[in-house]
Design an enzyme around this catalytic site. Sequence first.
Site, PDB file in Angstrom:
ATOM      1  N   GLU A   1      98.949 106.255  34.906  1.00 28.33           N
ATOM      2  CA  GLU A   1      99.226 105.081  34.079  1.00 28.33           C
ATOM      3  C   GLU A   1      98.667 103.807  34.706  1.00 28.33           C
ATOM      4  O   GLU A   1      98.294 102.872  33.998  1.00 28.33           O
ATOM      5  CB  GLU A   1     100.737 104.961  33.859  1.00 28.33           C
ATOM      6  CG  GLU A   1     101.136 103.963  32.784  1.00 28.33           C
ATOM      7  CD  GLU A   1     100.809 104.428  31.365  1.00 28.33           C
ATOM      8  OE1 GLU A   1     100.347 105.583  31.194  1.00 28.33           O
ATOM      9  OE2 GLU A   1     100.999 103.636  30.424  1.00 28.33           O
TER      10      GLU A   1
ATOM     11  N   HIS B   1      93.168 101.656  26.623  1.00 30.18           N
ATOM     12  CA  HIS B   1      94.222 102.293  27.416  1.00 30.18           C
ATOM     13  C   HIS B   1      93.879 103.773  27.693  1.00 30.18           C
ATOM     14  O   HIS B   1      93.845 104.208  28.845  1.00 30.18           O
ATOM     15  CB  HIS B   1      95.549 102.176  26.657  1.00 30.18           C
ATOM     16  CG  HIS B   1      96.708 102.814  27.351  1.00 30.18           C
ATOM     17  ND1 HIS B   1      97.595 102.111  28.133  1.00 30.18           N
ATOM     18  CD2 HIS B   1      97.128 104.109  27.404  1.00 30.18           C
ATOM     19  CE1 HIS B   1      98.507 102.931  28.622  1.00 30.18           C
ATOM     20  NE2 HIS B   1      98.255 104.160  28.191  1.00 30.18           N
ATOM     21  N   GLU B   2      93.587 104.504  26.630  1.00 29.94           N
ATOM     22  CA  GLU B   2      93.291 105.931  26.812  1.00 29.94           C
ATOM     23  C   GLU B   2      91.984 106.122  27.597  1.00 29.94           C
ATOM     24  O   GLU B   2      91.817 107.104  28.315  1.00 29.94           O
ATOM     25  CB  GLU B   2      93.233 106.658  25.470  1.00 29.94           C
ATOM     26  CG  GLU B   2      94.524 106.600  24.641  1.00 29.94           C
ATOM     27  CD  GLU B   2      95.779 107.079  25.374  1.00 29.94           C
ATOM     28  OE1 GLU B   2      95.659 107.884  26.321  1.00 29.94           O
ATOM     29  OE2 GLU B   2      96.879 106.619  24.999  1.00 29.94           O
TER      30      GLU B   2
ATOM     31  N   HIS C   1      92.826 106.295  31.169  1.00 29.36           N
ATOM     32  CA  HIS C   1      93.236 107.660  31.539  1.00 29.36           C
ATOM     33  C   HIS C   1      92.009 108.575  31.634  1.00 29.36           C
ATOM     34  O   HIS C   1      91.871 109.382  32.543  1.00 29.36           O
ATOM     35  CB  HIS C   1      94.185 108.234  30.479  1.00 29.36           C
ATOM     36  CG  HIS C   1      95.576 107.673  30.512  1.00 29.36           C
ATOM     37  ND1 HIS C   1      96.372 107.726  31.629  1.00 29.36           N
ATOM     38  CD2 HIS C   1      96.329 107.073  29.543  1.00 29.36           C
ATOM     39  CE1 HIS C   1      97.564 107.180  31.356  1.00 29.36           C
ATOM     40  NE2 HIS C   1      97.557 106.763  30.102  1.00 29.36           N
TER      41      HIS C   1
END
Lengths: 500, 500
Positions: free
Chosen positions: B294, B264-265, B268
């Site tokens: 996001e 997830h990160e 980003h």
Amino acid sequence: MSAYDSLLARLNEISHVGKAAAILDWDHQCYMPEGAAEARAGMLATLGKLSHEMFVSDETRKLLESAEGEGHAPGSDGGLTLRAVRRDFDKSVKLPTKLVSDLARETALGHGVWAKARAEKDFSQFAPALERILELTRQAGECYGYDKQSGEIYDALLDNYEAGAKTSEVVTVFEGIRPGLIELLNKIKAAPQVDFSCLERNFDEAAQLKFAEKVAARLGFDFTHGRQDRAVHPFCTSFTRHDVRITTRTEKNWLPGALMGTIHETGHGLYEQGFDPKDDDTPLSDAVSLGVHESQSRLWENIVGRSRPFWHVFYPQLQAAFPGTLTDTSEEGFWRAINRVEPSFIRVEADEVTYGLHIMLRFEIEREMLNGTLAVKDIPDAWNAKMESYLGITPPDDALGCLQDVHWSAGLIGYFPTYLIGTALSSQLYEQALKDSPNIAQDLVKGEFSSLLSWLREKVHHPGRRYLPQELITRICGEPARSEPYIRYLNTKFTEVYGL
Amino acid sequence: MSAYDSLLARLNEISHVGKAAAILDWDHQCYMPEGAAEARAGMLATLGKLSHEMFVSDETRKLLESAEGEGHAPGSDGGLTLRAVRRDFDKSVKLPTKLVSDLARETALGHGVWAKARAEKDFSQFAPALERILELTRQAGECYGYDKQSGEIYDALLDNYEAGAKTSEVVTVFEGIRPGLIELLNKIKAAPQVDFSCLERNFDEAAQLKFAEKVAARLGFDFTHGRQDRAVHPFCTSFTRHDVRITTRTEKNWLPGALMGTIHETGHGLYEQGFDPKDDDTPLSDAVSLGVHESQSRLWENIVGRSRPFWHVFYPQLQAAFPGTLTDTSEEGFWRAINRVEPSFIRVEADEVTYGLHIMLRFEIEREMLNGTLAVKDIPDAWNAKMESYLGITPPDDALGCLQDVHWSAGLIGYFPTYLIGTALSSQLYEQALKDSPNIAQDLVKGEFSSLLSWLREKVHHPGRRYLPQELITRICGEPARSEPYIRYLNTKFTEVYGL
């Protein structure tokens, strides 16, 4: 709100910018990914420029003048604060903002260049960056000004690290120390060498860090207001007394690196954590000079951390921390090993007797490099020649020679003498501590460090930046800095280590 | 030098101050000793104040006006840059400097208060800090202004995170998504549950980090321009595209925490590393909105990272990374396990189907908390009631309830809706990517991620902040954001996972 209070509020904001830069620098040295060097240099240049502009601004000047007009008595906290700020202000206004930001940028970039050159053992890679840093530093020296009759531009830089000190005084002190060092070194060379093989065994690096941090905590370092991380070149930095960062490096087959290095940085850290709480958010909550700073690190590292009583307390714990590794080494043998004297290449690993000679070499070289009598390209040869002459050894490469220290890449020129000034001072302070509180020696034997720390807190840490270095020393010891206690300490100790 | 160039130079310096604050915040969350919280809050308040003052200053205003007078064409980089800066400027001048620095200080302090309250599962400890932050946020909302007829102060905050978005639009979108989620959730509840016990075994935490970083690198995260550290609440921050920091947390008996969290990160991080090099040091080198941000994290985490092809590639490596731990679990079984749907307490651990309901709950609560119809003291009850109503479960304590997220303590109110906006957008973007480059699906099967990343680089990352979020989406997809692709994606996927 008085002008004085307004001045303090403004100075506090300015210090926040400077402290932010210090945090960026810590991150730079501990965690920053390599690809970020250029961008980070830009940020540091901006912060350097900004805090300089804020400090030398009309607003600060007016507040300072108004506060000076409020009649704070010379010896009062207000008076001492204003004296310190006036000193800084009068120096800072001499520097053009562009020079400040250029220096911030070049030195931020210089770190990576130096690290790479050092890793590749090639001074020529670092030389162009050093030329630029040196040129900017010379410009700064000219801006600060110095006695044109002496022609000693080094004075202008030295004053940044040791307020009020003169190059000629440093020469005198060093010349005073040198014969004692040489004489002792020659005696040691004639004696049988101690066995230090116990330090070169396999020491798990995580266990080294853990043990070192345990020792740091025992000495008084407060890990709720500080931490330790790894860095290529160990250092201590502080973002207020509530947040003090020490760093170290570990080497599997060399125990003293992380262990004694941590105790050294702990000494710096204890000073930074020890400013008087009532001075929080004021200019007094700061170190008086780098020499005094170094007196703290060297006192804990050498006078305490390489002493017999210290290892009487910690050696069993050290043995337990590295199961099976030190079983055949006695406490006495270990103590001798960590006090071994042997000319070597790396300053931060140098023993107590040769250390001073490493500093003299650096002082001489940077003095010449600054006044232009030594060209940058000739530094490696000059370095190696002096190593041969002072220590009888020649570095096989630049990494073990003139590239070993981070200082020049960071623009820290005029800084090195403070290491020996501080080392000598540590002995003088310790003699005074024993005079003032004779129980300290017995407490150390019991592994109790709080009486020594309390004395340092009261005499050295709490005053913060109230006094000039020589004023502080005279207040503590009743006389200015002297090198006799240092030579006396070395002779006593090494007579015992080597059975001279 | 044109006014435009001078403006960019000034904005770059201002951004340096903001980025320095971001570094201080990263340090705060990753490494800072706890005793430093108060001092750090003061520094962040000063930096916040300073960058605000610099931005809203007459100097910036004059440069902006002059640059606007230079005739940069509306759709040109210059025109788009000036439009973005003008938007920021007109918002920022509405905020008094004192409010900015008060917010910076309270939110810096709020983090520690929140962390302690969360650790002790006691909302009442955090309530006073939240009251202060909420009051300052309301003041900010009033300063920004909003449509007094609608009375929707939430609009004023939402715009900070999703430029141009309106609360009423969010309501419409969420109401459009809700029935699809509920319907799917009910179908899943009626189906046999998948076995996820394989995720709760003993996974060495260092090995978890190592594997997660290996995956991040394979997806394209550049560790020479970024790094991963541990933090209480995982996040991604960036100090330029050359220095992007992601964080994670590990739990020995819960594999997806660090693993899927890192992916997830990484999503980003890929966005932050992916801005166009020619936009370096300009306002265009920045994310367009948090929703779009996001969309990147959710695309990599869920659409890629929880897909069958992904685990076909990585599962054997995962098994090898934890020898003996996953030998009795098939690739198919593992894939089902990490896609298990089950109402749960913690948002960041929520499955893809219930995730949206977590966001709706937060959006509703903070909207009421901001407009004053929900008192701070009543938040835990409101939270628990909504959890019961939407998910059929009641948190046993505040740590598993209203204290779980860091956002409010950081003053991030109006931020939560962007999570669901972005999640829905990830499906729409992925559909478009497959339309534009049909080879992407086959490449993912082969474990090749560069074609997907290239598409994202070109369409999403490189434009940076040129467009408003809805403009960007329309440019990419030929139509504005829609939620149908999201519901379609969920139905297709979970029909397969659960054999519906």
